[in-house]
Design a protein around this motif. Structure first.
Motif, PDB file in Angstrom:
ATOM      1  N   LEU A  14       2.099  12.030  -1.434  1.00 60.12           N
ATOM      2  CA  LEU A  14       2.743  10.785  -1.024  1.00 60.12           C
ATOM      3  C   LEU A  14       3.776  10.294  -2.033  1.00 60.12           C
ATOM      4  N   GLN A  36     -12.582  10.271   0.925  1.00 61.36           N
ATOM      5  CA  GLN A  36     -11.162  10.240   1.218  1.00 61.36           C
ATOM      6  C   GLN A  36     -10.706  11.434   2.063  1.00 61.36           C
ATOM      7  N   ARG A  59       0.811  -1.223   0.000  1.00 66.41           N
ATOM      8  CA  ARG A  59       0.000   0.000   0.000  1.00 66.41           C
ATOM      9  C   ARG A  59       0.838   1.264   0.000  1.00 66.41           C
ATOM     10  N   GLU A  60       2.029   1.227   0.570  1.00 63.56           N
ATOM     11  CA  GLU A  60       2.842   2.434   0.607  1.00 63.56           C
ATOM     12  C   GLU A  60       3.377   2.802  -0.772  1.00 63.56           C
ATOM     13  N   ASN A  97       1.098   9.711   8.607  1.00 61.63           N
ATOM     14  CA  ASN A  97       0.943   8.269   8.806  1.00 61.63           C
ATOM     15  C   ASN A  97       2.108   7.481   8.216  1.00 61.63           C
ATOM     16  N   ARG A  98       2.736   8.023   7.180  1.00 60.04           N
ATOM     17  CA  ARG A  98       3.890   7.356   6.569  1.00 60.04           C
ATOM     18  C   ARG A  98       5.188   7.650   7.321  1.00 60.04           C
ATOM     19  N   GLY A 135      -3.706  15.198  -1.759  1.00 61.53           N
ATOM     20  CA  GLY A 135      -3.291  14.262  -0.723  1.00 61.53           C
ATOM     21  C   GLY A 135      -2.610  13.040  -1.293  1.00 61.53           C
ATOM     22  N   VAL A 136      -3.067  12.587  -2.463  1.00 60.91           N
ATOM     23  CA  VAL A 136      -2.441  11.438  -3.124  1.00 60.91           C
ATOM     24  C   VAL A 136      -1.066  11.818  -3.669  1.00 60.91           C
ATOM     25  N   ASP A 170      -5.564  17.780   6.008  1.00 55.45           N
ATOM     26  CA  ASP A 170      -5.997  16.604   5.261  1.00 55.45           C
ATOM     27  C   ASP A 170      -4.889  16.104   4.336  1.00 55.45           C
ATOM     28  N   GLY A 182      -0.844   5.199  -4.655  1.00 55.09           N
ATOM     29  CA  GLY A 182      -1.711   6.338  -4.363  1.00 55.09           C
ATOM     30  C   GLY A 182      -2.980   6.190  -5.174  1.00 55.09           C
ATOM     31  N   PHE A 232      -2.168  14.440   6.373  1.00 51.37           N
ATOM     32  CA  PHE A 232      -2.551  13.244   7.124  1.00 51.37           C
ATOM     33  C   PHE A 232      -1.792  12.003   6.650  1.00 51.37           C
ATOM     34  N   GLY A 233      -1.774  11.782   5.342  1.00 52.64           N
ATOM     35  CA  GLY A 233      -1.085  10.606   4.818  1.00 52.64           C
ATOM     36  C   GLY A 233       0.413  10.658   5.062  1.00 52.64           C
TER      37      GLY A 233
END
Length: 463
Positions: free
Chosen positions: A154, A90, A77-78, A106-107, A150-151, A99, A81, A102-103
């Motif tokens: 990452l 989402q 999953r990492e 978390n990473r 947000g995608v 927002d 995106g 956020f990702g």
């Protein structure tokens, strides 16, 4: 980087007889940019969900294998995106900057890198607000751009995009396509689902076509695929460049006024608007994201009270004051997000709900349900859970539920979202038939082809 491999992949949602997708054999190499096509219900979104590792074992039946760089997607999953059709699902924080961050948090991205990457991602998608803007105050198109930011923040090796511009105005859609183009480099693999093929072609170098329930129907460079299969694909429902749709003009002029807005406004959401909608016409409401189109649709549908000005509808004044039974039979509303109006667990029950609440005889209810299922190509899904439908199927169901009580005025928010070419044409034909039978149709839309094919008038809102 990310390499995708599917061998005999299939998925069937729990409680469904038919497979959402089946028999898919596909390899996507590192750095390839692939456009995934197919009619509505061919399993495109399901395939993307599988690659994102989002198909839970207890929610359906799987066959074959799916791998990302040799790993089960749930363990990769990492590297992925993903942006799906409904960006609201989402968004998880109350402020826009938080927002996007956020990702990254978390990473475990170092704190010093987070905010520069947030600002970079927001700029790439042309987001017009600062970090502190409340996500609840965004329009649907703005939500979509924020979710994409947000995608992109990452920096995924595999980028999965499911209709990323479906709810955007033309300018916003161009910004998002440009953002995607800038985000791609030699190490980024792209899998894009997009009904409007011509706009997507500059982003891709390969086209893969899914056959409903039958695996890959065509695969290759765009020009070669369209030259060999273009006519058949258009007939099957795929939007192929060079296959225009004939307009549907009104059989007669407009009739009496069904609803009128006079300086109708909602503080912070819609500037004062004046318009009339008539029987026997289709009125298209257009304008940029954030102009208040969806808010205006709620006002015209009697689902919101204006904070200033007035909305009056025939035959009994302000529709927001009507009882639910009266509103249901006079004005039908179709929301931008179809799932927001589903309240049962079966498609057939969803269609029967309105007529039953009005006390219609059981035999009449059954006739209405059967007719709508057939008219909107939903018969095979009568027993399915509405929340397992594809985006195009869910949109057709939402339209059918509004039609079930035969309202004189139909107010639709983005009615063609998620439709393939065939179901788009069928939906246009359905609305044209309603218009010619004396119904009024108000359609909030960014779909220029829809406006050209069906609208008798266009009312454009300014932001």
């Amino acid at each position: 980087m990310a390499e995708v491999t599917l061998r005999g992949f299939g998925w069937r949602h729990a409680g469904r007889r038919a497979w959402a997708v089946r028999g898919v054999d596909l390899r996507i190499a590192h750095g390839e940019r692939v456009l995934l096509l197919g009619p509505s219900g061919a399993g495109k979104s399901t395939l993307l969900a599988a690659l994102a590792g989002l198909l839970a074992e207890d929610s359906g039946e799987a066959e074959g294998t799916v791998e990302i760089d040799g790993l089960d997607p749930r363990k990769a999953r990492e590297r992925v995106g993903v942006l799906f059709q409904d960006p609201e699902t989402q968004l998880v924080m109350s402020r826009c900057g938080d927002d996007v961050a956020f990702g990254l948090e978390n990473r475990g991205v170092p704190a010093a890198e987070i905010w520069p990457r947030v600002d970079e991602a927001l700029a790439r998608v042309g987001f017009g607000h600062g970090r502190d803007r409340l996500t609840a105050a965004l329009s649907g198109g703005e939500q979509q751009r924020l979710a994409l930011a947000g995608v992109l923040a990452l920096r995924p090796g595999l980028l999965l995009l499911d209709e990323p511009t479906a709810n955007l105005d033309p300018a916003g859609a161009a910004l998002v396509r440009g953002a995607v183009a800038r985000a791609l480099d030699a190490d980024t693999t792209l899998l894009l689902v997009e009904h409007r093929v011509a706009d997507a072609l500059p982003l891709v170098d390969r086209v893969v076509v899914l056959e409903p329930g039958g695996g890959v129907a065509a695969d290759g460079p765009p020009g070669a695929v369209f030259a060999a299969h273009g006519a058949a694909l258009a007939e099957a429902g795929v939007w192929i460049p060079g296959h225009p749709v004939a307009p549907r003009r009104a059989a007669a002029g407009p009739g009496e006024v069904l609803v009128r807005a006079a300086g109708a406004a909602v503080a912070g959401r819609l500037r004062p608007a004046d318009l009339t909608a008539h029987a026997g016409e289709v009125l298209a409401v257009t304008g940029p994201n954030g102009a208040g189109k969806s808010t205006l649709a709620l006002l015209l549908g009697g689902l919101m009270r204006p904070t200033s000005g007035a909305v009056e509808a025939a035959p009994a004044g302000a529709p927001h004051r009507w009882r639910a039974a009266a509103l249901t039979t006079r004005i039908g509303s179709v929301f931008q997000d179809p799932e927001h109006q589903f309240v049962t667990h079966r498609v057939a029950d969803e269609l029967a709900l309105g007529p039953r609440r009005l006390g219609r005889p059981a035999a009449e209810v059954d006739r209405v349900v059967a007719g709508l299922l057939d008219r909107l190509r939903l018969t095979r899904l009568a027993g399915a859970n509405p929340y397992t439908l594809s985006g195009g199927e869910a949109r057709r169901l939402s339209v059918a539920t509004a039609l079930a009580t035969a309202p004189r005025l139909l107010v639709l928010d983005e009615p063609t979202f998620g439709q393939d070419r065939r179901t788009w044409i069928e939906l246009v034909d359905l609305l044209a038939g309603l218009r010619d039978d004396g119904h009024g149709v108000v359609a909030v839309t960014h779909d220029a082809d829809f406006v050209a094919a069906l609208a008798d008038r266009e009312h454009r809102l300014a932001r």
